[in-house]
Design a protein around this motif. Structure first.
Motif, PDB file in Angstrom:
ATOM      1  N   LYS A  41       0.866  -1.176   0.000  1.00 43.46           N
ATOM      2  CA  LYS A  41       0.000   0.000   0.000  1.00 43.46           C
ATOM      3  C   LYS A  41       0.908   1.233   0.000  1.00 43.46           C
ATOM      4  CE  LYS A  41      -4.086   1.992   2.030  1.00 43.46           C
ATOM      5  NZ  LYS A  41      -5.077   1.912   3.105  1.00 43.46           N
ATOM      6  N   SER A  43       0.539   4.530   0.236  1.00 45.43           N
ATOM      7  CA  SER A  43       0.427   5.584   1.256  1.00 45.43           C
ATOM      8  C   SER A  43       1.057   5.139   2.577  1.00 45.43           C
ATOM      9  CB  SER A  43      -1.030   6.002   1.459  1.00 45.43           C
ATOM     10  OG  SER A  43      -1.823   4.892   1.828  1.00 45.43           O
ATOM     11  N   ASP A  44       0.847   3.893   2.968  1.00 44.22           N
ATOM     12  CA  ASP A  44       1.478   3.384   4.197  1.00 44.22           C
ATOM     13  C   ASP A  44       2.987   3.320   4.041  1.00 44.22           C
ATOM     14  OD1 ASP A  44      -1.049   3.109   5.231  1.00 44.22           O
ATOM     15  OD2 ASP A  44      -1.097   0.919   5.100  1.00 44.22           O
ATOM     16  N   ASP A 153      -3.485   3.262  -5.085  1.00 45.22           N
ATOM     17  CA  ASP A 153      -2.658   3.302  -3.870  1.00 45.22           C
ATOM     18  C   ASP A 153      -1.903   1.990  -3.631  1.00 45.22           C
ATOM     19  OD1 ASP A 153      -1.605   4.666  -1.662  1.00 45.22           O
ATOM     20  OD2 ASP A 153      -3.156   3.896  -0.320  1.00 45.22           O
TER      21      ASP A 153
END
Length: 169
Positions: A41, A43-44, A153
Protein backbone atom coordinates in the motif's frame (compact mmCIF):
# COMPACT_ATOMS: atom_id res chain seq x y z
CA UNK A 1 0.46 -9.42 -36.29
CA UNK A 2 -2.30 -7.70 -38.24
CA UNK A 3 -6.05 -8.11 -38.47
CA UNK A 4 -7.59 -8.68 -41.90
CA UNK A 5 -11.34 -9.03 -41.65
CA UNK A 6 -11.90 -11.94 -39.26
CA UNK A 7 -8.51 -13.49 -39.91
CA UNK A 8 -5.36 -12.85 -37.96
CA UNK A 9 -2.25 -12.78 -40.13
CA UNK A 10 1.06 -13.25 -38.40
CA UNK A 11 4.29 -12.02 -39.89
CA UNK A 12 7.19 -11.55 -37.49
CA UNK A 13 9.31 -8.49 -38.01
CA UNK A 14 12.87 -9.26 -39.17
CA UNK A 15 14.31 -7.85 -35.93
CA UNK A 16 12.02 -10.10 -33.87
CA UNK A 17 13.08 -13.14 -35.90
CA UNK A 18 16.74 -12.28 -35.30
CA UNK A 19 16.06 -11.81 -31.59
CA UNK A 20 14.31 -15.16 -31.32
CA UNK A 21 17.12 -16.88 -33.23
CA UNK A 22 19.65 -15.50 -30.74
CA UNK A 23 17.96 -17.07 -27.71
CA UNK A 24 19.67 -20.08 -26.10
CA UNK A 25 18.49 -23.41 -27.50
CA UNK A 26 16.92 -24.46 -24.19
CA UNK A 27 15.13 -21.14 -23.65
CA UNK A 28 11.55 -21.78 -22.63
CA UNK A 29 12.25 -25.44 -21.82
CA UNK A 30 13.66 -24.79 -18.39
CA UNK A 31 11.08 -25.12 -15.67
CA UNK A 32 9.72 -22.58 -13.29
CA UNK A 33 11.34 -23.17 -9.92
CA UNK A 34 9.54 -20.50 -7.94
CA UNK A 35 7.01 -17.69 -8.18
CA UNK A 36 6.69 -14.83 -5.72
CA UNK A 37 4.33 -11.89 -5.56
CA UNK A 38 4.00 -8.95 -3.21
CA UNK A 39 1.69 -5.95 -2.95
CA UNK A 40 2.43 -2.76 -1.01
CA UNK A 41 0.00 0.00 0.00
CA UNK A 42 1.81 3.10 -1.29
CA UNK A 43 0.43 5.58 1.26
CA UNK A 44 1.48 3.38 4.20
CA UNK A 45 4.87 2.79 2.60
CA UNK A 46 5.39 6.54 2.02
CA UNK A 47 4.52 7.21 5.68
CA UNK A 48 7.11 4.64 6.81
CA UNK A 49 9.76 6.32 4.64
CA UNK A 50 9.00 9.68 6.30
CA UNK A 51 9.00 8.45 9.91
CA UNK A 52 11.73 10.08 12.02
CA UNK A 53 14.58 7.64 12.57
CA UNK A 54 13.32 5.28 9.86
CA UNK A 55 16.08 3.26 8.22
CA UNK A 56 13.71 1.98 5.56
CA UNK A 57 15.36 4.02 2.81
CA UNK A 58 18.56 2.03 3.42
CA UNK A 59 17.03 -1.02 1.74
CA UNK A 60 17.39 0.77 -1.61
CA UNK A 61 20.58 1.38 -3.57
CA UNK A 62 21.62 4.92 -4.47
CA UNK A 63 20.59 4.21 -8.07
CA UNK A 64 17.12 3.04 -7.03
CA UNK A 65 16.65 6.16 -4.93
CA UNK A 66 17.88 8.42 -7.74
CA UNK A 67 15.59 6.82 -10.33
CA UNK A 68 12.62 7.10 -7.96
CA UNK A 69 13.36 10.78 -7.27
CA UNK A 70 13.02 11.50 -10.99
CA UNK A 71 9.61 9.81 -11.28
CA UNK A 72 6.30 11.69 -10.88
CA UNK A 73 5.45 9.50 -7.87
CA UNK A 74 8.71 8.59 -6.07
CA UNK A 75 6.99 6.66 -3.27
CA UNK A 76 5.11 4.51 -5.80
CA UNK A 77 8.37 3.73 -7.59
CA UNK A 78 10.10 2.70 -4.35
CA UNK A 79 7.05 0.74 -3.19
CA UNK A 80 7.10 -1.29 -6.43
CA UNK A 81 10.82 -1.95 -5.95
CA UNK A 82 10.24 -3.05 -2.36
CA UNK A 83 7.51 -5.40 -3.59
CA UNK A 84 9.99 -6.84 -6.13
CA UNK A 85 12.59 -7.50 -3.42
CA UNK A 86 9.96 -9.27 -1.28
CA UNK A 87 8.69 -11.20 -4.31
CA UNK A 88 12.22 -12.41 -5.11
CA UNK A 89 12.65 -13.77 -1.59
CA UNK A 90 9.29 -15.57 -1.87
CA UNK A 91 10.13 -17.06 -5.31
CA UNK A 92 13.60 -18.11 -4.17
CA UNK A 93 12.17 -19.68 -1.01
CA UNK A 94 9.70 -21.61 -3.13
CA UNK A 95 12.52 -22.82 -5.40
CA UNK A 96 14.34 -24.19 -2.35
CA UNK A 97 11.36 -26.26 -1.24
CA UNK A 98 11.50 -27.15 2.45
CA UNK A 99 14.98 -25.68 2.93
CA UNK A 100 15.42 -22.29 4.59
CA UNK A 101 16.68 -19.29 2.68
CA UNK A 102 20.48 -19.26 3.10
CA UNK A 103 20.69 -15.60 4.17
CA UNK A 104 20.95 -13.86 7.50
CA UNK A 105 17.85 -12.03 8.73
CA UNK A 106 19.51 -8.67 8.27
CA UNK A 107 18.43 -5.33 6.78
CA UNK A 108 21.73 -5.24 4.87
CA UNK A 109 20.61 -7.91 2.40
CA UNK A 110 17.81 -5.79 0.91
CA UNK A 111 20.15 -3.32 -0.81
CA UNK A 112 21.90 -6.33 -2.40
CA UNK A 113 18.71 -6.94 -4.40
CA UNK A 114 18.44 -4.08 -6.87
CA UNK A 115 15.74 -3.30 -9.40
CA UNK A 116 17.16 -1.58 -12.47
CA UNK A 117 15.50 -0.67 -15.77
CA UNK A 118 16.80 -1.00 -19.29
CA UNK A 119 16.62 1.72 -21.95
CA UNK A 120 12.91 1.06 -22.57
CA UNK A 121 12.06 0.90 -18.84
CA UNK A 122 11.77 -2.89 -18.51
CA UNK A 123 12.73 -3.85 -14.97
CA UNK A 124 15.25 -6.51 -14.08
CA UNK A 125 16.83 -7.71 -10.87
CA UNK A 126 20.53 -7.34 -10.14
CA UNK A 127 21.91 -9.31 -7.18
CA UNK A 128 25.17 -8.54 -5.41
CA UNK A 129 27.21 -9.47 -2.35
CA UNK A 130 25.94 -12.25 -0.06
CA UNK A 131 22.65 -12.44 -1.95
CA UNK A 132 24.35 -13.11 -5.30
CA UNK A 133 26.69 -15.70 -3.77
CA UNK A 134 23.86 -17.56 -2.02
CA UNK A 135 21.52 -17.41 -5.04
CA UNK A 136 24.26 -18.65 -7.39
CA UNK A 137 25.08 -21.50 -5.01
CA UNK A 138 21.49 -22.63 -4.42
CA UNK A 139 20.02 -21.96 -7.87
CA UNK A 140 22.95 -22.28 -10.31
CA UNK A 141 22.10 -21.04 -13.78
CA UNK A 142 18.65 -19.86 -12.73
CA UNK A 143 17.15 -16.70 -14.16
CA UNK A 144 14.84 -14.19 -12.48
CA UNK A 145 12.14 -12.30 -14.34
CA UNK A 146 10.34 -9.40 -12.66
CA UNK A 147 7.29 -7.33 -13.49
CA UNK A 148 6.23 -4.21 -11.57
CA UNK A 149 2.90 -2.44 -11.38
CA UNK A 150 1.46 0.50 -9.49
CA UNK A 151 -2.14 1.56 -9.69
CA UNK A 152 -4.05 3.89 -7.39
CA UNK A 153 -2.66 3.30 -3.87
CA UNK A 154 -1.04 -0.07 -4.53
CA UNK A 155 2.25 -1.28 -5.98
CA UNK A 156 2.83 -4.91 -6.90
CA UNK A 157 5.58 -7.09 -8.25
CA UNK A 158 5.87 -10.64 -9.42
CA UNK A 159 9.12 -12.56 -9.73
CA UNK A 160 9.61 -15.87 -11.51
CA UNK A 161 12.73 -17.93 -10.86
CA UNK A 162 13.31 -20.35 -13.72
CA UNK A 163 16.03 -22.77 -14.57
CA UNK A 164 16.95 -26.38 -14.18
CA UNK A 165 16.07 -26.40 -10.50
CA UNK A 166 17.44 -25.50 -7.11
CA UNK A 167 20.65 -26.92 -5.72
CA UNK A 168 20.29 -26.87 -1.94
CA UNK A 169 23.90 -27.83 -1.32
Amino acid sequence: MSLRGNQVASSPQPSLARSLASLPRDWGRQGVCGVGMDTVKISDFAAQLQMPGSTFSQVFTAQEQQVASLRPAPAASLAARWAAKEALVKAWSQALGPLPLPLPDSPAIWSQIEVVSDSVHRPRLVLSGEVLAAFSRTCPGAMCQVSLCHEDDFASAIVIVSGSGANPG
